[in-house]
Design an enzyme around this catalytic site. Structure first.
Site, PDB file in Angstrom:
ATOM      1  CG  ASN A   1       8.724  -2.611   0.027  1.00 23.26           C
ATOM      2  OD1 ASN A   1       7.898  -2.634   1.052  1.00 23.26           O
ATOM      3  ND2 ASN A   1       9.106  -1.325  -0.317  1.00 23.26           N
TER       4      ASN A   1
ATOM      5  N   PRO B   1       0.539  -1.400   0.099  1.00 21.98           N
ATOM      6  CG  PRO B   1      -0.517  -1.600   1.767  1.00 21.98           C
ATOM      7  CD  PRO B   1       0.258  -1.845   0.798  1.00 21.98           C
ATOM      8  CG  ASN B   2      -0.197   4.245   1.331  1.00 21.18           C
ATOM      9  OD1 ASN B   2      -1.660   5.089   1.258  1.00 21.18           O
ATOM     10  ND2 ASN B   2      -0.301   3.891   2.758  1.00 21.18           N
TER      11      ASN B   2
ATOM     12  CB  ALA C   1       1.589   0.046   6.353  1.00 24.03           C
TER      13      ALA C   1
HETATM   14  O1  CA2 Z   1      10.178   1.683   3.184  1.00 19.12           O
HETATM   15  C1  CA2 Z   1       9.883   1.333   2.628  1.00 19.12           C
HETATM   16  O2  CA2 Z   1      10.307   0.212   1.780  1.00 19.12           O
HETATM   17  C2  CA2 Z   1       7.984   1.056   3.633  1.00 19.12           C
HETATM   18  O3  CA2 Z   1       8.142  -0.770   3.273  1.00 19.12           O
HETATM   19  C3  CA2 Z   1       7.358   1.921   3.350  1.00 19.12           C
HETATM   20  C4  CA2 Z   1       6.093   1.893   3.925  1.00 19.12           C
HETATM   21  C5  CA2 Z   1       7.022   1.672   5.653  1.00 19.12           C
HETATM   22  O4  CA2 Z   1       5.072   1.318   6.633  1.00 19.12           O
HETATM   23  C6  CA2 Z   1       7.200   0.417   5.732  1.00 19.12           C
HETATM   24  O5  CA2 Z   1       7.927   0.497   7.049  1.00 19.12           O
HETATM   25  C7  CA2 Z   1       9.018   1.317   4.846  1.00 19.12           C
HETATM   26  C8  CA2 Z   1       5.484   2.765   3.348  1.00 19.12           C
HETATM   27  C9  CA2 Z   1       4.770   3.013   1.819  1.00 19.12           C
HETATM   28  C10 CA2 Z   1       4.343   4.439   2.090  1.00 19.12           C
HETATM   29  O6  CA2 Z   1       4.723   4.918   0.570  1.00 19.12           O
HETATM   30  C11 CA2 Z   1       4.817   6.297   0.437  1.00 19.12           C
HETATM   31  C12 CA2 Z   1       5.387   6.693  -0.435  1.00 19.12           C
HETATM   32  C13 CA2 Z   1       5.262   8.122  -1.150  1.00 19.12           C
HETATM   33  C14 CA2 Z   1       5.748   8.742   0.113  1.00 19.12           C
HETATM   34  C15 CA2 Z   1       5.017   8.115   1.249  1.00 19.12           C
HETATM   35  C16 CA2 Z   1       4.179   7.273   0.970  1.00 19.12           C
END
Ligand code: CA2
Length: 144
Positions: A74, A10-11, A77
């Site tokens: 990946n 997600p995201n 969350a």
């Molecule tokens: O660092 C990573 O790749 C994470 O998997 C990213 C997740 C986070 O919950 C993990 O702990 C670490 C969050 C991804 C959210 O994606 C976004 C992308 C751009 C801007 C904001 C959020």
């Protein structure tokens, strides 16, 4: 040809558009292009996906069974919450790399306890978007 599933949770579609200090400025489309080019060089096929839905990620893992030589995931969350994705990944008995763009261990406590790590062959974090290229290179070796 060996097929590698690259699954994004997600995201991650927002990569490069928000929070560049944590996640950098590279977009997910750019990462996909890098992976496609690297896969050609390594003689691999890739199936690159992003989903905001837990069930869809689980379905993708099921699809990878019997079809993929390895999974790079990946889970975003869901890394820290999804026993369902952990259970699905447990049924995939080939190499699986858990990948994070940021160094999750340097961040808040909620990002410290990965469920997925319990079944991952290897875990990578903190290499930024370039981590996808490193993971794919490693996967080329692990599936040889
Ligand atoms: O660092 C990573 O790749 C994470 O998997 C990213 C997740 C986070 O919950 C993990 O702990 C670490 C969050 C991804 C959210 O994606 C976004 C992308 C751009 C801007 C904001 C959020």
């Amino acid at each position: 040809m060996r097929l590698i599933f690259i699954l994004n949770g997600p995201n991650l579609k927002l990569l490069g558009q928000r929070e560049p200090s944590i996640y950098g400025t590279t977009t997910l489309d750019e990462i996909r292009s890098w992976c496609e080019a690297d896969a050609r060089e390594f003689g691999l096929g890739i199936d690159f996906r992003q989903s905001n839905f837990e069930g869809e990620i689980i379905e993708a893992v099921h699809e990878a069974r019997g079809k993929a030589a390895g999974i790079i995931i990946n889970p975003a969350a869901y890394t820290f919450t999804s026993i369902a994705i952990l259970d699905a990944l447990k049924t995939f008995d080939r190499p699986k790399i858990e990948l994070h763009i940021s160094n999750v261990h340097q961040r808040e406590e909620i990002y410290h306890k990965s469920l997925v790590s319990r079944t991952a062959t290897a875990v990578m974090a903190g290499f930024g978007a370039y981590g996808y290229r490193l993971a794919l290179r490693a996967m080329a070796e692990m599936t040889r």
